[in-house]
Design an enzyme around this catalytic site. Structure first.
Site, PDB file in Angstrom:
ATOM      1  N   TYR A  84      33.474 -40.974-123.198  1.00 24.08           N
ATOM      2  CA  TYR A  84      32.228 -41.704-123.461  1.00 24.08           C
ATOM      3  C   TYR A  84      32.205 -42.240-124.893  1.00 24.08           C
ATOM      4  O   TYR A  84      31.819 -43.393-125.138  1.00 24.08           O
ATOM      5  CB  TYR A  84      31.048 -40.761-123.221  1.00 24.08           C
ATOM      6  N   ALA A  85      32.644 -41.412-125.846  1.00 24.62           N
ATOM      7  CA  ALA A  85      32.667 -41.836-127.252  1.00 24.62           C
ATOM      8  C   ALA A  85      33.636 -42.997-127.452  1.00 24.62           C
ATOM      9  O   ALA A  85      33.337 -43.957-128.178  1.00 24.62           O
ATOM     10  CB  ALA A  85      33.053 -40.661-128.152  1.00 24.62           C
ATOM     11  N   GLY A 124      19.677 -51.934-114.706  1.00 24.76           N
ATOM     12  CA  GLY A 124      18.266 -52.122-115.054  1.00 24.76           C
ATOM     13  C   GLY A 124      17.254 -51.493-114.131  1.00 24.76           C
ATOM     14  O   GLY A 124      16.058 -51.754-114.264  1.00 24.76           O
ATOM     15  N   SER A 125      17.693 -50.650-113.205  1.00 26.49           N
ATOM     16  CA  SER A 125      16.746 -50.104-112.235  1.00 26.49           C
ATOM     17  C   SER A 125      16.065 -48.822-112.699  1.00 26.49           C
ATOM     18  O   SER A 125      15.081 -48.382-112.097  1.00 26.49           O
ATOM     19  CB  SER A 125      17.449 -49.847-110.896  1.00 26.49           C
ATOM     20  N   ASN A 152      23.946 -52.814-120.194  1.00 28.23           N
ATOM     21  CA  ASN A 152      23.400 -51.468-120.323  1.00 28.23           C
ATOM     22  C   ASN A 152      24.046 -50.470-119.360  1.00 28.23           C
ATOM     23  O   ASN A 152      23.971 -49.268-119.587  1.00 28.23           O
ATOM     24  CB  ASN A 152      21.887 -51.512-120.079  1.00 28.23           C
TER      25      ASN A 152
END
EC number: 1.1.1.100
Length: 248
Positions: free
Chosen positions: A157-158, A15-16, A92
C-alpha cells in the site's frame, strides 16, 4: 446550490462510499455532472440515485474495474460521447491487503499495486488526450499519509501511494503547458468503513500521533478535492495536500 463546479463533467473512481462518496456529493452540490466509477453495481447505482435526488445534479454510475485498461478506455469514450468533455477526474479507488512483507504473497502485492497504482496510469492515460485537446482539466489523485511516512504491514500500500505522488508530480510537468493541473491529496486517519474495522486499541494508538486529537471525516477530504478541482486552485499543480490533522 453552490457554484464552484457548475456544468463541469467529473469522474470520481471508487465514489460509492467513504471518501469517494463524500467527494462525489460535494462536487454534485457545487453543480458538477458526476459519474461514479466502481465495481459494486448495486452500491454504485444506489449512491448515484441518492446524490441525484439530494443535489439536483446529474449523477450516474458506471461499472468499471479501474485495474483493467481496456475497460477504462471504453468508459472514457462513452463518457465523452455523453458529456463532450472531461473537466475533472478524481482517482480515489483503492484496496488494502495488509501483511508483513515476510508473509506477503505475490497476489497481495500485485493486487494492491495494480488497483491502487496501475489504475492511476489506466485512467490518466485515457483522459489526458481529451484534456489536452480541450487545453483544460484538473486531475486529483488520492494518495495517503502512508505514502509519505510508511506503515508496518503495508509495504504494498505504501509503495502504491508513494508511487501516486511521484506519478502526479511527473505528469504535472508534462501537461502544465496545456493548462492541465495534477495534484494529490494525502489523507490521514479518516472515518471510513476501512478504519471502522480497526480495533479500539489500534485506533487509540493512531490517534496518539494526530496532533489535532481526532479522526478526520470524508467531508474534510472532499473539501480539499473541491479546492484542487476548481479554479480556486488555478495556480497550483504538482503538489501534495496533506489532510491528516498534523500527522505528517
Amino acid at each position: 446550490m453552490n457554484s464552484l463546479l457548475v456544468n463541469k463533467a467529473a469522474i470520481v473512481t471508487g465514489g460509492s462510499r467513504g471518501i469517494g462518496f463524500g467527494i462525489a456529493k460535494l462536487f454534485a452540490e457545487h453543480g458538477a455532472n458526476v459519474q461514479i466509477w466502481g465495481i459494486n453495481e448495486e452500491a454504485g447505482k444506489s449512491a448515484a440515485q441518492d446524490l441525484s435526488d439530494k443535489t439536483g445534479s446529474k449523477v450516474s454510475f458506471a461499472l468499471v474495474d479501474v485495474s483493467k485498461n481496456d475497460m477504462v478506455s471504453a468508459q472514457v469514450q462513452k463518457f465523452l460521447a455523453e458529456y463532450g468533455t472531461i473537466d475533472v477526474v478524481v482517482n480515489n479507488a483503492g484496496i488494502t491487503r495488509d501483511s508483513l512483507l515476510m508473509r506477503m504473497s505475490e497476489e497481495e502485492w500485485s493486487s494492491v499495486i495494480d488497483t491502487n497504482l496501475g489504475s492511476i496510469y489506466n485512467v490518466c492515460s485515457a483522459v489526458i488526450r481529451p484534456m489536452i485537446k480541450a487545453r483544460s482539466g484538473a486531475i486529483v489523485n488520492i494518495s495517503s499519509i502512508v505514502g509519505l511516512r510508511g506503515s508496518p504491514g503495508q509495504t504494498n500500500y505504501a509503495a502504491a501511494k508513494a508511487g501516486i505522488i511521484g506519478f502526479s508530480k511527473a505528469l504535472s510537468k508534462e501537461v502544465g503547458s496545456k493548462n492541465i493541473r495534477v495534484n494529490c491529496i494525502a489523507p490521514g486517519f479518516i472515518d471510513t468503513d476501512m478504519t471502522k474495522g480497526l480495533s479500539d486499541n489500534l485506533k487509540n494508538e493512531w490517534l496518539k500521533g494526530v496532533p489535532l486529537g481526532r479522526v478526520g471525516t470524508p467531508e474534510e477530504i472532499a473539501m480539499a478535492a473541491l479546492f484542487l478541482a476548481s479554479n480556486q486552485s488555478s495556480y497550483i499543480t504538482g503538489q501534495v495536500l496533506s489532510v491528516d490533522g498534523g500527522m505528517a
